[in-house]
Design a protein around this motif. Structure first.
Motif, PDB file in Angstrom:
ATOM      1  N   LEU A  18      20.085   8.251  60.493  1.00  0.00           N
ATOM      2  CA  LEU A  18      20.981   7.196  60.021  1.00  0.00           C
ATOM      3  C   LEU A  18      20.307   6.304  59.001  1.00  0.00           C
ATOM      4  CD1 LEU A  18      22.729   6.125  63.362  1.00  0.00           C
ATOM      5  CD2 LEU A  18      23.650   7.566  61.556  1.00  0.00           C
ATOM      6  N   PHE A  19      19.038   6.000  59.218  1.00  0.00           N
ATOM      7  CA  PHE A  19      18.313   5.163  58.269  1.00  0.00           C
ATOM      8  C   PHE A  19      17.908   5.946  57.025  1.00  0.00           C
ATOM      9  CE2 PHE A  19      17.515   2.210  61.869  1.00  0.00           C
ATOM     10  CZ  PHE A  19      17.894   1.026  61.233  1.00  0.00           C
ATOM     11  N   GLY A  20      17.755   7.260  57.181  1.00  0.00           N
ATOM     12  CA  GLY A  20      17.376   8.077  56.040  1.00  0.00           C
ATOM     13  C   GLY A  20      15.961   7.858  55.576  1.00  0.00           C
ATOM     14  N   SER A  21      15.114   7.303  56.434  1.00  0.00           N
ATOM     15  CA  SER A  21      13.729   7.043  56.051  1.00  0.00           C
ATOM     16  C   SER A  21      12.891   6.854  57.309  1.00  0.00           C
ATOM     17  CB  SER A  21      13.629   5.787  55.176  1.00  0.00           C
ATOM     18  OG  SER A  21      14.058   4.645  55.904  1.00  0.00           O
ATOM     19  N   PRO A  28      21.375  -7.267  58.129  1.00  0.00           N
ATOM     20  CA  PRO A  28      22.238  -6.421  57.300  1.00  0.00           C
ATOM     21  C   PRO A  28      21.608  -5.031  57.184  1.00  0.00           C
ATOM     22  CG  PRO A  28      21.968  -8.584  56.301  1.00  0.00           C
ATOM     23  CD  PRO A  28      21.010  -8.533  57.458  1.00  0.00           C
ATOM     24  N   GLY A  29      22.393  -4.011  57.414  1.00  0.00           N
ATOM     25  CA  GLY A  29      21.871  -2.650  57.415  1.00  0.00           C
ATOM     26  C   GLY A  29      21.363  -2.196  58.760  1.00  0.00           C
ATOM     27  N   GLY A  30      21.324  -3.106  59.751  1.00  0.00           N
ATOM     28  CA  GLY A  30      20.830  -2.763  61.076  1.00  0.00           C
ATOM     29  C   GLY A  30      21.813  -1.902  61.852  1.00  0.00           C
ATOM     30  N   ARG A  78      17.702  10.582  70.728  1.00  0.00           N
ATOM     31  CA  ARG A  78      18.378   9.401  70.199  1.00  0.00           C
ATOM     32  C   ARG A  78      17.612   8.799  69.034  1.00  0.00           C
ATOM     33  NH1 ARG A  78      19.871   7.071  76.250  1.00  0.00           N
ATOM     34  NH2 ARG A  78      21.982   7.975  76.359  1.00  0.00           N
ATOM     35  N   LEU A  79      16.311   8.763  69.137  1.00  0.00           N
ATOM     36  CA  LEU A  79      15.508   8.232  68.037  1.00  0.00           C
ATOM     37  C   LEU A  79      15.618   9.123  66.805  1.00  0.00           C
ATOM     38  CD1 LEU A  79      12.466   7.150  70.193  1.00  0.00           C
ATOM     39  CD2 LEU A  79      13.852   5.606  68.786  1.00  0.00           C
ATOM     40  N   GLY A  80      15.773  10.433  67.021  1.00  0.00           N
ATOM     41  CA  GLY A  80      15.998  11.335  65.896  1.00  0.00           C
ATOM     42  C   GLY A  80      17.299  11.038  65.178  1.00  0.00           C
ATOM     43  N   VAL A  81      18.339  10.709  65.940  1.00  0.00           N
ATOM     44  CA  VAL A  81      19.617  10.322  65.330  1.00  0.00           C
ATOM     45  C   VAL A  81      19.430   9.059  64.497  1.00  0.00           C
ATOM     46  CG1 VAL A  81      21.965   9.501  65.801  1.00  0.00           C
ATOM     47  CG2 VAL A  81      21.009  11.406  67.127  1.00  0.00           C
TER      48      VAL A  81
END
Length: 266
Positions: free
Chosen positions: A73-76, A170-172, A66-69
């Motif tokens: 998603l964050f791309g960083s 925002p972005g979360g 899940r943390l890998g997903v």
């Protein structure tokens, strides 16, 4: 205006209503229960044939996936981001997140699991329901909010979602695992689904209803997958698909009795 407006619908048995705004289902006979130590000591073992603690390696592996997903998603790098988990159990997921450099906080109702999280794993976990936490406690400060098989148990659905939204940056990312009524059991054998409906599930979701709700709150859809595949439960022609085809269909439409989803605050 309320986020939710539950009304009777002839498609459902008595005691079930549907939200005309979102399509979420409400089970009016659901009962609140004390989510104490018995779940981890008895109920988990009854369901999975092993204790919660015996299942630690598998639970940690799931946490890392899940943390890998979330990283994708964050791309960083997620180092330093603030992750809040609702219903953190013994803290295995939070511990894996902490290893990656995230700041973590958990809320859990079982005193035993809170004690283990704090004393054994050194985590910041509080024995409390998030509904009792002030709305301004994490105002626009949460980068990632996780709840794995929790939100369906919470009676005050409007307070829950308004609080979650008030906390998100925002972005979360809001990342959930939960039962879904867009899966083989409900879709092809609704009588069995209603007959075995858990007594402590107040609300039932699927990807479509979550998309409607989160869109209203200002989120965009980012990720969804079924958590498992059960062609033997599927009484339609899909149940006769080859396994690879069944998985392809399930992944494409998030067709599963349990699902994982992620949405991002705009």
């Amino acid at each position: 205006m309320s986020l939710f407006a539950f009304i009777p619908d002839s498609k459902f048995p008595n005691h079930y209503e549907i939200c005309k705004h979102t399509g979420i289902l409400k089970y009016s006979l659901a009962k609140e229960r004390a989510y104490g130590d018995s779940y981890f000591l008895e109920e988990y073992q009854n369901q999975y044939k092993k204790t919660y603690y015996e299942d630690e390696p598998n639970l940690r592996m799931m946490a890392r996936r899940r943390l890998g997903v979330m990283r994708e998603l964050f791309g960083s790098d997620m180092r330093g981001k603030f992750l809040l988990e609702i219903g953190s159990a013994a803290g295995f997921f939070l511990d894996e997140a902490k290893k990656l450099g995230l700041q973590t906080k958990g809320y859990e109702l079982s005193p035993r699991e809170v004690s283990y999280s704090v004393s054994t794993l050194g985590l910041d976990v509080t024995a409390n329901s998030i509904l009792n936490v002030e709305d301004h406690a994490y105002s626009r400060s949460v980068d990632i909010l996780c709840a794995f098989f929790v939100i369906e148990h919470i009676l005050d659905i409007e307070a829950l979602w308004l609080k979650i939204d008030a906390w998100m940056k925002p972005g979360g990312i809001v990342y959930l695992a939960l039962p879904s009524f867009f899966g083989p059991t409900y879709q092809t054998n609704p009588e069995a689904w209603f007959a075995t409906h858990p007594e402590d599930h107040f609300y039932d979701y699927d990807l479509g209803s979550l998309k409607k709700l989160l869109s209203i709150l200002g989120y965009r859809f980012r990720y969804a997958r079924p958590m498992s595949y059960h062609p033997k439960r599927d009484l339609s022609l899909r149940g006769r698909f080859p396994v690879w085809a069944y998985k392809l269909y399930s992944n494409l439409f998030c067709y599963g009795d349990t699902i994982e989803v992620a949405f991002q605050k705009k």
